[in-house]
Design a protein around this motif. Sequence first.
Motif, short mmCIF file in Angstrom:
data_model
loop_
_atom_site.label_atom_id
_atom_site.label_comp_id
_atom_site.label_asym_id
_atom_site.label_seq_id
_atom_site.Cartn_x
_atom_site.Cartn_y
_atom_site.Cartn_z
N ALA A 1 0.83 -1.21 0.00
CA ALA A 1 0.00 0.00 0.00
C ALA A 1 0.87 1.26 0.00
N SER A 2 1.93 1.24 0.79
CA SER A 2 2.81 2.41 0.88
C SER A 2 3.45 2.72 -0.46
N VAL A 3 3.98 1.72 -1.13
CA VAL A 3 4.64 1.94 -2.42
C VAL A 3 3.64 2.45 -3.45
N CYS A 4 2.48 1.80 -3.54
CA CYS A 4 1.48 2.22 -4.53
C CYS A 4 1.02 3.66 -4.29
N LEU A 5 0.69 3.98 -3.04
CA LEU A 5 0.22 5.33 -2.74
C LEU A 5 1.33 6.36 -2.89
N PHE A 6 2.55 6.00 -2.53
CA PHE A 6 3.67 6.92 -2.69
C PHE A 6 3.87 7.28 -4.16
N VAL A 7 3.86 6.26 -5.02
CA VAL A 7 4.05 6.51 -6.46
C VAL A 7 2.91 7.37 -7.00
N SER A 8 1.68 7.07 -6.63
CA SER A 8 0.56 7.81 -7.20
C SER A 8 0.47 9.24 -6.67
N ILE A 9 0.88 9.46 -5.43
CA ILE A 9 0.72 10.79 -4.84
C ILE A 9 1.96 11.66 -5.01
N PHE A 10 3.14 11.08 -4.77
CA PHE A 10 4.36 11.89 -4.74
C PHE A 10 5.19 11.81 -6.00
N LEU A 11 4.96 10.83 -6.86
CA LEU A 11 5.75 10.71 -8.08
C LEU A 11 4.89 10.64 -9.34
N PRO A 12 3.81 11.41 -9.42
CA PRO A 12 2.93 11.28 -10.59
C PRO A 12 3.60 11.69 -11.90
N GLN A 13 4.63 12.52 -11.82
CA GLN A 13 5.30 12.96 -13.03
C GLN A 13 6.13 11.86 -13.67
N LEU A 14 6.39 10.77 -12.94
CA LEU A 14 7.20 9.68 -13.48
C LEU A 14 6.38 8.63 -14.21
N VAL A 15 5.07 8.69 -14.06
CA VAL A 15 4.21 7.70 -14.71
C VAL A 15 3.08 8.40 -15.46
N SER A 16 2.49 7.68 -16.40
CA SER A 16 1.37 8.25 -17.15
C SER A 16 0.14 8.35 -16.24
N LYS A 17 -0.87 9.06 -16.71
CA LYS A 17 -2.11 9.23 -15.94
C LYS A 17 -2.75 7.89 -15.65
N GLU A 18 -2.73 6.98 -16.61
CA GLU A 18 -3.33 5.65 -16.41
C GLU A 18 -2.60 4.89 -15.29
N TRP A 19 -1.27 4.95 -15.29
CA TRP A 19 -0.50 4.26 -14.24
C TRP A 19 -0.69 4.92 -12.89
N LYS A 20 -0.78 6.25 -12.88
CA LYS A 20 -1.03 6.96 -11.63
C LYS A 20 -2.35 6.50 -11.03
N ASP A 21 -3.39 6.45 -11.86
CA ASP A 21 -4.69 5.99 -11.40
C ASP A 21 -4.64 4.53 -10.94
N PHE A 22 -3.89 3.71 -11.69
CA PHE A 22 -3.75 2.30 -11.32
C PHE A 22 -3.10 2.18 -9.94
N PHE A 23 -2.03 2.92 -9.71
CA PHE A 23 -1.35 2.84 -8.42
C PHE A 23 -2.22 3.38 -7.29
N LEU A 24 -2.99 4.42 -7.56
CA LEU A 24 -3.87 4.97 -6.55
C LEU A 24 -4.95 3.97 -6.15
N VAL A 25 -5.63 3.40 -7.13
CA VAL A 25 -6.69 2.43 -6.85
C VAL A 25 -6.10 1.18 -6.20
N SER A 26 -4.95 0.72 -6.69
CA SER A 26 -4.30 -0.45 -6.10
C SER A 26 -3.90 -0.19 -4.66
N GLY A 27 -3.38 1.00 -4.39
CA GLY A 27 -2.99 1.36 -3.02
C GLY A 27 -4.19 1.42 -2.09
#
Length: 128
Positions: free
Chosen positions: A65-91
Motif C-alpha cells: 500500500a505504501s509503495v502504490c500510494l507513494f508513487v501515485s501521490i508523490f511521483l505522478p510525473q514519473l508515470v502516465s495518468k493511467e498508471w497513476k490511477d492504477f497505483f492509486l486504486v491499487s494502493g
Amino acid sequence: MKNKAQTFVQIWLPILILLAVTKLFSDATSIPLRQLMLDPTEFTHVPFYTGIMANLGILLWSATASVCLFVSIFLPQLVSKEWKDFFLVSGLLTLLLLLDDLLRIHDEIFPIYLGIKGDVFGMGYVLL
C-alpha cells in the motif's frame, strides 16, 4: 525556532493525539490501557511465534500500500495518468485489505458486532 515548532506540530502532536485518544477510549470502554498498548502475544501469554504469518502478511500489505500510494501521490510525473490511477486504486484497495486483515473486519467485527455474515463482506471484495 520556527523549525522546532513545525517539527513538534508535524511529528509529536499527532503521536500525542493518538495516545490521548487511546486513553480516552480505554476510559470510555473500561478496557485496561495495558490491554490496548501491549502486543497480543505478551498479553495472552502465548509463544512469541504465535501469529507470525499473520504479522508478516500485515507487513507485506503495508509495504505494498505504501509503495502504490507513494508513487501515485508523490511521483505522478514519473508515470502516465493511467498508471497513476492504477497505483492509486491499487494502493487504496490494498489499504482496505490491510485494515480487514489487521482488524479482522470480515471475521469478527461484521458478523459479531454488526450481524452481517462474513460471506457478504467477501462478496463485496469479489465485486471490487
